[in-house]
Design a protein around this motif. Structure first.
Motif, PDB file in Angstrom:
ATOM      1  N   ILE A  91     -50.380 -21.789  88.068  1.00 47.25           N
ATOM      2  CA  ILE A  91     -49.184 -22.304  87.686  1.00 47.25           C
ATOM      3  C   ILE A  91     -49.385 -23.829  87.243  1.00 47.25           C
ATOM      4  O   ILE A  91     -47.863 -24.219  86.214  1.00 47.25           O
ATOM      5  CB  ILE A  91     -48.390 -23.081  88.933  1.00 47.25           C
ATOM      6  CG1 ILE A  91     -47.934 -22.306  90.082  1.00 47.25           C
ATOM      7  CG2 ILE A  91     -47.533 -24.182  88.881  1.00 47.25           C
ATOM      8  CD1 ILE A  91     -47.847 -22.084  92.232  1.00 47.25           C
ATOM      9  N   TYR A  92     -50.192 -24.194  86.253  1.00 45.60           N
ATOM     10  CA  TYR A  92     -50.543 -25.145  85.737  1.00 45.60           C
ATOM     11  C   TYR A  92     -50.829 -24.738  84.548  1.00 45.60           C
ATOM     12  O   TYR A  92     -49.889 -24.927  83.203  1.00 45.60           O
ATOM     13  CB  TYR A  92     -52.238 -26.115  86.017  1.00 45.60           C
ATOM     14  CG  TYR A  92     -51.196 -27.032  86.625  1.00 45.60           C
ATOM     15  CD1 TYR A  92     -51.014 -28.313  86.680  1.00 45.60           C
ATOM     16  CD2 TYR A  92     -51.624 -26.968  87.644  1.00 45.60           C
ATOM     17  CE1 TYR A  92     -51.184 -29.407  87.499  1.00 45.60           C
ATOM     18  CE2 TYR A  92     -51.885 -28.168  88.648  1.00 45.60           C
ATOM     19  CZ  TYR A  92     -51.103 -28.777  88.880  1.00 45.60           C
ATOM     20  OH  TYR A  92     -51.289 -29.619  89.403  1.00 45.60           O
ATOM     21  N   ILE A 156     -45.788 -17.572  93.376  1.00 45.12           N
ATOM     22  CA  ILE A 156     -46.839 -17.819  92.122  1.00 45.12           C
ATOM     23  C   ILE A 156     -46.534 -17.727  90.844  1.00 45.12           C
ATOM     24  O   ILE A 156     -46.374 -18.549  90.091  1.00 45.12           O
ATOM     25  CB  ILE A 156     -48.488 -17.633  91.723  1.00 45.12           C
ATOM     26  CG1 ILE A 156     -49.320 -17.511  92.632  1.00 45.12           C
ATOM     27  CG2 ILE A 156     -48.893 -17.574  90.962  1.00 45.12           C
ATOM     28  CD1 ILE A 156     -51.165 -17.402  93.422  1.00 45.12           C
ATOM     29  N   LEU A 157     -45.814 -16.633  90.218  1.00 42.41           N
ATOM     30  CA  LEU A 157     -45.347 -16.447  89.514  1.00 42.41           C
ATOM     31  C   LEU A 157     -44.116 -17.070  89.520  1.00 42.41           C
ATOM     32  O   LEU A 157     -43.438 -17.844  88.455  1.00 42.41           O
ATOM     33  CB  LEU A 157     -45.441 -14.769  88.729  1.00 42.41           C
ATOM     34  CG  LEU A 157     -46.562 -14.467  89.059  1.00 42.41           C
ATOM     35  CD1 LEU A 157     -46.486 -12.724  88.218  1.00 42.41           C
ATOM     36  CD2 LEU A 157     -47.176 -14.563  87.585  1.00 42.41           C
ATOM     37  N   GLY A 158     -43.529 -16.508  90.299  1.00 38.02           N
ATOM     38  CA  GLY A 158     -42.209 -17.313  90.372  1.00 38.02           C
ATOM     39  C   GLY A 158     -41.687 -18.990  90.207  1.00 38.02           C
ATOM     40  O   GLY A 158     -41.054 -19.218  89.742  1.00 38.02           O
ATOM     41  N   TYR A 159     -43.001 -19.265  91.060  1.00 39.75           N
ATOM     42  CA  TYR A 159     -42.988 -21.108  91.225  1.00 39.75           C
ATOM     43  C   TYR A 159     -43.294 -20.916  89.909  1.00 39.75           C
ATOM     44  O   TYR A 159     -43.056 -22.247  88.950  1.00 39.75           O
ATOM     45  CB  TYR A 159     -43.822 -21.872  92.308  1.00 39.75           C
ATOM     46  CG  TYR A 159     -44.286 -23.121  92.287  1.00 39.75           C
ATOM     47  CD1 TYR A 159     -43.007 -23.600  92.835  1.00 39.75           C
ATOM     48  CD2 TYR A 159     -45.747 -23.997  91.715  1.00 39.75           C
ATOM     49  CE1 TYR A 159     -42.909 -24.568  92.882  1.00 39.75           C
ATOM     50  CE2 TYR A 159     -45.501 -24.957  92.042  1.00 39.75           C
ATOM     51  CZ  TYR A 159     -43.755 -25.035  92.315  1.00 39.75           C
ATOM     52  OH  TYR A 159     -43.949 -27.193  92.893  1.00 39.75           O
ATOM     53  N   VAL A 168     -38.055 -26.926  88.474  1.00 39.60           N
ATOM     54  CA  VAL A 168     -39.021 -28.087  89.337  1.00 39.60           C
ATOM     55  C   VAL A 168     -40.409 -28.852  89.206  1.00 39.60           C
ATOM     56  O   VAL A 168     -40.527 -28.521  87.929  1.00 39.60           O
ATOM     57  CB  VAL A 168     -39.518 -27.243  91.075  1.00 39.60           C
ATOM     58  CG1 VAL A 168     -38.200 -26.638  91.128  1.00 39.60           C
ATOM     59  CG2 VAL A 168     -40.519 -26.128  90.116  1.00 39.60           C
ATOM     60  N   LYS A 169     -40.920 -30.271  89.777  1.00 40.28           N
ATOM     61  CA  LYS A 169     -41.913 -30.589  89.357  1.00 40.28           C
ATOM     62  C   LYS A 169     -43.252 -29.655  89.981  1.00 40.28           C
ATOM     63  O   LYS A 169     -43.020 -29.407  91.265  1.00 40.28           O
ATOM     64  CB  LYS A 169     -41.860 -31.536  89.214  1.00 40.28           C
ATOM     65  CG  LYS A 169     -40.762 -32.552  88.557  1.00 40.28           C
ATOM     66  CD  LYS A 169     -41.575 -34.247  88.765  1.00 40.28           C
ATOM     67  CE  LYS A 169     -40.259 -34.629  87.682  1.00 40.28           C
ATOM     68  NZ  LYS A 169     -39.824 -34.789  86.526  1.00 40.28           N
ATOM     69  N   LYS A 173     -48.347 -29.918  97.151  1.00 37.13           N
ATOM     70  CA  LYS A 173     -48.784 -29.911  98.502  1.00 37.13           C
ATOM     71  C   LYS A 173     -48.445 -28.123  98.783  1.00 37.13           C
ATOM     72  O   LYS A 173     -48.476 -27.461  99.955  1.00 37.13           O
ATOM     73  CB  LYS A 173     -48.124 -31.189  98.986  1.00 37.13           C
ATOM     74  CG  LYS A 173     -47.811 -31.003 100.988  1.00 37.13           C
ATOM     75  CD  LYS A 173     -47.410 -32.487 101.073  1.00 37.13           C
ATOM     76  CE  LYS A 173     -47.376 -31.648 103.238  1.00 37.13           C
ATOM     77  NZ  LYS A 173     -47.316 -30.855 103.605  1.00 37.13           N
ATOM     78  N   LEU A 174     -46.811 -27.805  97.993  1.00 39.34           N
ATOM     79  CA  LEU A 174     -45.779 -27.529  98.480  1.00 39.34           C
ATOM     80  C   LEU A 174     -46.760 -25.703  98.073  1.00 39.34           C
ATOM     81  O   LEU A 174     -47.157 -25.158  98.529  1.00 39.34           O
ATOM     82  CB  LEU A 174     -44.769 -27.189  97.238  1.00 39.34           C
ATOM     83  CG  LEU A 174     -44.232 -26.244  97.422  1.00 39.34           C
ATOM     84  CD1 LEU A 174     -43.083 -26.128  99.095  1.00 39.34           C
ATOM     85  CD2 LEU A 174     -42.912 -25.803  96.407  1.00 39.34           C
ATOM     86  N   MET A 175     -47.486 -25.889  96.962  1.00 39.76           N
ATOM     87  CA  MET A 175     -48.006 -24.932  96.776  1.00 39.76           C
ATOM     88  C   MET A 175     -49.656 -24.635  97.609  1.00 39.76           C
ATOM     89  O   MET A 175     -49.747 -23.748  98.267  1.00 39.76           O
ATOM     90  CB  MET A 175     -49.219 -25.726  95.512  1.00 39.76           C
ATOM     91  CG  MET A 175     -48.025 -24.793  93.576  1.00 39.76           C
ATOM     92  SD  MET A 175     -49.290 -25.015  92.680  1.00 39.76           S
ATOM     93  CE  MET A 175     -49.500 -27.062  92.538  1.00 39.76           C
TER      94      MET A 175
END
Length: 186
Positions: A91-92, A156-159, A168-169, A173-175
């Motif tokens: 994600i990063y 993971i890919l969608g986020y 989104v930022k 915590k969500l991850m």
């Protein structure tokens, strides 16, 4: 210049262009012109642009694997935390290297690696992900591993795409919560 050197230069320039602008604007004519070779010379080294993209995908997969490896190297001992680290790292990377990550996960060569286990085995990043999932689930059941892979990969890919497009930022915590829930349901 020897044959392998020209082939490697073509791959390296393609990877550089993907890092800078993504793959949509890559043309064989521009690549060959920049390297000072003919289009015919390109076809001595690659069957087509798809083969070039497969080689670029493999190279980028290896580079991303090497970048994230320190966070997942103990995956046999700590598979859950390694999987969480892997998800966060991806994600990063979508946030900092969107062109690379979009290419790595969504070009046709990458999509072929999801469909064909033989191709996927040549992608270190994809291979290690499935190994971590197997270790986290404590199973060698390929159906369960593949199902979990699809669920985790989708999140993971969608986020990651949402983050890269600044919809989104990043919310660790969500991850963590989402990845934990996906693993606990198994």
């Amino acid at each position: 210049m020897d044959k392998d050197s020209i082939r490697q230069q073509i791959i390296d320039l393609t990877v550089q262009k993907i890092r800078t602008n993504g793959s949509a604007e890559i043309s064989l004519r521009k690549i060959t012109k920049e390297l000072g070779i003919t289009t015919g010379a390109f076809y001595k080294h690659f069957k087509n642009k798809s083969e070039l993209f497969m080689m670029a995908t493999k190279k980028l997969s290896k580079q991303v694997y090497e970048q994230i490896y320190p966070d997942i190297k103990d995956y046999q001992k700590q598979p859950h935390s390694s999987l969480m680290n892997l998800g966060k790292d991806i994600i990063y990377l979508f946030n900092s290297s969107n062109h690379v990550m979009s290419f790595l996960f969504f070009n046709n060569a990458a999509l072929d690696s999801y469909r064909d286990a033989r191709i996927g085995a040549e992608m270190p990043f994809l291979s290690i992900t499935k190994s971590i999932i197997a270790a986290a689930l404590k199973t060698d059941d390929t159906v369960l591993i593949n199902t979990t892979f699809i669920q985790l990969w989708s999140f993971i890919l969608g986020y990651g795409m949402l983050v890269s497009k600044q919809v989104v930022k990043i919310d660790e915590k969500l991850m963590n919560d989402t990845l934990r829930k996906l693993l606990e349901e198994k």
